[in-house]
Design a protein around this motif. Structure first.
Motif, PDB file in Angstrom:
ATOM      1  N   GLN A 102      -8.307   0.659  -2.488  1.00  0.00           N
ATOM      2  CA  GLN A 102      -7.841   0.715  -3.868  1.00  0.00           C
ATOM      3  C   GLN A 102      -8.414   1.966  -4.525  1.00  0.00           C
ATOM      4  OE1 GLN A 102      -8.799  -2.765  -6.200  1.00  0.00           O
ATOM      5  NE2 GLN A 102      -6.899  -2.569  -7.333  1.00  0.00           N
ATOM      6  N   SER A 127       5.482  14.772  -5.795  1.00  0.00           N
ATOM      7  CA  SER A 127       5.820  13.403  -5.425  1.00  0.00           C
ATOM      8  C   SER A 127       7.273  13.102  -5.779  1.00  0.00           C
ATOM      9  CB  SER A 127       4.868  12.426  -6.133  1.00  0.00           C
ATOM     10  OG  SER A 127       5.060  11.134  -5.664  1.00  0.00           O
ATOM     11  N   LYS A 162      -6.705  -0.869   4.015  1.00  0.00           N
ATOM     12  CA  LYS A 162      -6.166  -0.160   2.857  1.00  0.00           C
ATOM     13  C   LYS A 162      -7.259  -0.064   1.814  1.00  0.00           C
ATOM     14  CE  LYS A 162      -4.353  -4.249   0.665  1.00  0.00           C
ATOM     15  NZ  LYS A 162      -3.323  -4.904  -0.048  1.00  0.00           N
ATOM     16  N   ALA A 176       0.675   8.396  -2.201  1.00  0.00           N
ATOM     17  CA  ALA A 176      -0.723   8.206  -1.798  1.00  0.00           C
ATOM     18  C   ALA A 176      -1.452   9.547  -1.743  1.00  0.00           C
ATOM     19  CB  ALA A 176      -0.798   7.508  -0.444  1.00  0.00           C
ATOM     20  N   GLU A 177      -0.795  10.564  -1.200  1.00  0.00           N
ATOM     21  CA  GLU A 177      -1.419  11.893  -1.131  1.00  0.00           C
ATOM     22  C   GLU A 177      -1.737  12.384  -2.529  1.00  0.00           C
ATOM     23  OE1 GLU A 177      -1.935  16.113  -1.371  1.00  0.00           O
ATOM     24  OE2 GLU A 177      -0.242  15.025  -2.243  1.00  0.00           O
ATOM     25  N   TRP A 191      -3.170   0.560  -4.557  1.00  0.00           N
ATOM     26  CA  TRP A 191      -3.624   0.485  -3.177  1.00  0.00           C
ATOM     27  C   TRP A 191      -2.929   1.557  -2.359  1.00  0.00           C
ATOM     28  CZ3 TRP A 191      -7.435  -2.703  -1.526  1.00  0.00           C
ATOM     29  CH2 TRP A 191      -7.789  -3.762  -2.379  1.00  0.00           C
ATOM     30  N   ILE A 192      -3.688   2.225  -1.474  1.00  0.00           N
ATOM     31  CA  ILE A 192      -3.100   3.178  -0.540  1.00  0.00           C
ATOM     32  C   ILE A 192      -3.518   2.791   0.873  1.00  0.00           C
ATOM     33  CG2 ILE A 192      -3.092   5.044  -2.243  1.00  0.00           C
ATOM     34  CD1 ILE A 192      -5.421   6.317  -0.586  1.00  0.00           C
ATOM     35  N   LEU A 250      -2.469   7.517   6.423  1.00  0.00           N
ATOM     36  CA  LEU A 250      -1.825   8.439   5.494  1.00  0.00           C
ATOM     37  C   LEU A 250      -1.584   9.791   6.166  1.00  0.00           C
ATOM     38  CD1 LEU A 250      -0.792   9.423   2.766  1.00  0.00           C
ATOM     39  CD2 LEU A 250      -3.185   9.741   2.055  1.00  0.00           C
ATOM     40  N   ALA A 289       0.857  -1.189   0.000  1.00  0.00           N
ATOM     41  CA  ALA A 289       0.000   0.000   0.000  1.00  0.00           C
ATOM     42  C   ALA A 289       0.893   1.240   0.000  1.00  0.00           C
ATOM     43  CB  ALA A 289      -0.910   0.010   1.216  1.00  0.00           C
ATOM     44  N   PHE A 290       0.593   2.179  -0.897  1.00  0.00           N
ATOM     45  CA  PHE A 290       1.330   3.435  -0.964  1.00  0.00           C
ATOM     46  C   PHE A 290       0.976   4.314   0.229  1.00  0.00           C
ATOM     47  CE2 PHE A 290       1.208   2.233  -5.457  1.00  0.00           C
ATOM     48  CZ  PHE A 290       2.529   2.419  -5.813  1.00  0.00           C
ATOM     49  N   THR A 291       1.934   5.150   0.632  1.00  0.00           N
ATOM     50  CA  THR A 291       1.691   6.156   1.664  1.00  0.00           C
ATOM     51  C   THR A 291       2.439   7.436   1.292  1.00  0.00           C
ATOM     52  OG1 THR A 291       1.613   6.540   4.057  1.00  0.00           O
ATOM     53  CG2 THR A 291       3.590   5.439   3.197  1.00  0.00           C
ATOM     54  N   THR A 339       8.603   7.742  -3.476  1.00  0.00           N
ATOM     55  CA  THR A 339       7.480   6.824  -3.341  1.00  0.00           C
ATOM     56  C   THR A 339       7.732   5.936  -2.132  1.00  0.00           C
ATOM     57  OG1 THR A 339       7.141   6.845  -5.728  1.00  0.00           O
ATOM     58  CG2 THR A 339       6.149   5.024  -4.507  1.00  0.00           C
TER      59      THR A 339
END
Length: 195
Positions: free
Chosen positions: A147, A102, A145, A92-93, A158-159, A165, A86-88, A105
Motif C-alpha cells: 500500500q 499515465s 502487494k 503503479a509506476e 495498493w500496487i 511491476l 493492485a495497480f500495475t 490504468t
C-alpha cells in the motif's frame, strides 16, 4: 529483499510450497550463481529469470471510464469496493517514481470478482477498449502487494510488488521499458545495500 527470510522452511511457507521444493529451487538458483543460501547474489540475473519464466498471456477486460477525470477518483472508487486489487504498469509506476505519462490504468483483480467489477464499471463507463484494464491475477500478482501511503495517509492505493511491476513494465515495452530499467536499478541497489 524486504522480508528477511531466515529459513527455507519459512520461504516454503511464504511461497505456498513444500520445504523440499523450496530447498531444491534454492539449490538450483545457487548453481546458477543467483543466490547463496537465502541471499540474492545476482539480483539483475535473478529478476531476468523471473521475467522470462512468468506467464505472459493474461485474461483481462477493458473499459472506458471517462467520467473519472483523475486517478484519485478512480482509486477512491476501487478502494470503496472492498475487493482485493493492485495497480500495475503506468498507474503503479506513477505512484512509485513518476516517470511515465499515465494514459491507461491497469489493475490486477481476483477472478472470482470479475463479474462484480464488470457490473460496477459498466454503470460508470463503457465496455471494450479504453483507459482501464482489469487483469485476472494469478497467485504472483497479488502476492506481497504493498500500500502506498502519501503524506501520512493510511489508506493509499495498493500496487503490485516491485519485481512484478518491473516485469509488467518490460512486457509493456517502449517508454515503460525505460521506467522498468530505472526501477530495476533501484531494486538492485537496495538488495546490494543489504549485503
Amino acid at each position: 529483499h524486504e522480508l528477511e527470510i531466515k529459513s527455507k522452511y519459512e520461504l516454503a511457507k511464504l511461497a505456498g510450497c513444500t520445504p523440499s521444493w523450496a530447498i531444491m529451487a534454492c539449490k538450483k538458483l545457487e548453481k546458477q550463481g543467483l543466490m547463496k543460501g537465502l541471499k540474492v547474489s545476482n539480483a539483475k540475473k535473478l529478476f531476468e529469470l523471473f521475467h522470462a519464466i512468468r506467464p505472459k498471456k493474461q485474461i483481462y477486460r477493458s473499459y472506458s471510464v471517462y467520467s473519472i477525470d483523475n486517478a484519485g477518483k478512480l482509486i477512491g472508487i476501487l478502494s470503496k469496493s472492498n475487493k482485493e486489487f493492485a495497480f500495475t504498469t503506468y498507474a503503479a509506476e506513477n505512484l512509485v517514481q513518476k516517470y511515465l505519462f499515465s494514459h491507461r490504468t491497469d489493475v490486477y483483480i481476483k477472478e472470482e470478482n470479475m463479474d462484480k467489477w464488470h457490473h460496477e464499471l459498466t454503470k460508470i463507463g463503457t465496455y471494450g477498449g479504453g483507459n482501464l484494464k482489469l487483469i485476472v491475477a494469478t497467485h504472483d500478482e497479488l502476492f506481497r502487494k504493498k500500500q502506498i501511503n502519501d503524506k501520512g495517509a493510511s489508506n493509499g492505493p495498493w500496487i503490485v510488488n516491485l519485481p512484478q511491476l518491473i516485469s509488467d513494465l518490460y512486457t509493456e515495452g517502449g517508454p515503460a521499458g525505460e521506467a522498468a530499467d530505472m526501477l530495476l536499478e533501484k531494486l538492485v541497489k537496495a538488495i546490494e545495500a543489504k549485503k
